[in-house]
Design an enzyme around this catalytic site. Structure first.
Site, PDB file in Angstrom:
ATOM      1  N   HIS A 104      40.824  30.137  13.004  1.00 13.47           N
ATOM      2  CA  HIS A 104      41.192  30.989  14.134  1.00 13.47           C
ATOM      3  C   HIS A 104      42.660  31.402  14.055  1.00 13.47           C
ATOM      4  O   HIS A 104      43.524  30.575  13.800  1.00 13.47           O
ATOM      5  CB  HIS A 104      41.004  30.243  15.454  1.00 13.47           C
ATOM      6  CG  HIS A 104      39.588  30.132  15.913  1.00 13.47           C
ATOM      7  ND1 HIS A 104      38.635  29.395  15.243  1.00 13.47           N
ATOM      8  CD2 HIS A 104      38.970  30.662  17.007  1.00 13.47           C
ATOM      9  CE1 HIS A 104      37.485  29.470  15.902  1.00 13.47           C
ATOM     10  NE2 HIS A 104      37.658  30.229  16.968  1.00 13.47           N
ATOM     11  N   ASN A 135      43.378  23.926   8.022  1.00 16.55           N
ATOM     12  CA  ASN A 135      42.881  24.290   9.347  1.00 16.55           C
ATOM     13  C   ASN A 135      42.697  23.093  10.264  1.00 16.55           C
ATOM     14  O   ASN A 135      42.956  23.177  11.464  1.00 16.55           O
ATOM     15  CB  ASN A 135      41.541  25.025   9.183  1.00 16.55           C
ATOM     16  CG  ASN A 135      40.949  25.485  10.489  1.00 16.55           C
ATOM     17  OD1 ASN A 135      41.652  25.940  11.378  1.00 16.55           O
ATOM     18  ND2 ASN A 135      39.635  25.358  10.608  1.00 16.55           N
TER      19      ASN A 135
END
Length: 253
Positions: A104, A135
């Site tokens: 994201h 991440n």
């Protein structure tokens, strides 16, 4: 909302602010950083999407103390954005068996004060390929990206609210997955507290398990702008913009 005024009093002119922020009045107060083919405005964030790379090059959002701990269930439904032509959109098939996470730009865990706002973080226009060990800061991974997301939420609790500009840079030698989705070579985060104001910025290599190296990623906004060609504070008065963008905020860290 009142605290945001401290950050915005130095806007160059009201007309410039209105023109640049018309589409995203609550997430682009400092202007459009540029460099994208499409700017999309959502309830919890704005994002600049690249047709060439099929990833977001920047996103901007506020995190506020009053909502940071309002946590609805993660929606987790990845969908293509209806405003992006099919040939320029990434999709599930691009990431399948690639070895990369759908990382994201605007974090789900920071925009989860409502189910609708959280679902909007799962558009593919908000995703870029990230190694799991960058991440994630969980399940055996020590990712710098995930770690900083948690730290920034803590800063919002301490400072009432922070404004974040995050994004990706496709540098020399960048790889491709799926149907032309580029894998960023670097990522960045710029965090601005209206109180002061204070700024802190990070230039993050696409490297796994580097959580404890983030202090070495501290840099200035000027440096990130030179590398990416973006302009993060175009609506500030030049004198304040130059002062904030030249700082390397090691003392804040």
């Amino acid at each position: 909302m009142l605290v945001r005024v401290v950050l915005l009093v130095a806007l160059a002119t009201a007309s410039m602010a209105a023109a640049a922020s018309e589409s995203c009045p609550t997430n682009m107060e400092l202007g459009n950083p540029g460099g994208s083919d499409l700017t999309l405005c959502h309830d919890g964030y704005a994002v600049g999407y690249s047709y060439q790379h099929k990833i977001p090059v920047w996103c901007a959002y506020w995190i506020e103390r009053e909502t940071v701990d309002v946590n609805v269930e993660r929606q987790d439904r990845f969908v293509e954005h209806p405003q992006v032509p099919k040939q320029y959109s990434s999709s599930r098939s691009d990431y399948s068996k690639s070895g990369y996470d759908r990382g994201h730009c605007a974090p789900s865990a920071s925009i989860d004060y409502s189910a609708e706002a959280n679902q909007e973080t799962f558009f593919y226009t908000n995703m870029f390929p990230q190694k799991p060990g960058l991440n994630r800061d969980m399940f055996g991974h020590k990712g710098a990206w995930g770690y900083l997301e948690n730290e920034i939420r803590d800063w919002a609790r301490e400072r009432d609210q922070v404004y974040v500009i995050s994004g990706a840079h496709v540098g020399e030698g960048a790889q491709t997955i799926g149907d032309g989705v580029r894998v960023p070579t670097h990522f960045y985060k710029v965090v601005i507290s209206p109180i002061g104001p204070e700024v802190i910025a990070f230039w993050i290599p696409h490297k796994e398990n580097a959580k404890y190296e983030v202090v070495s990623y501290l840099t200035s906004i000027d440096d990130i702008e030179r590398k990416t060609g973006l302009d993060f504070m175009s609506l500030l008065e030049d004198s304040q913009e130059n002062d904030l963008e030249s700082q390397i905020a090691d003392k804040l860290w």
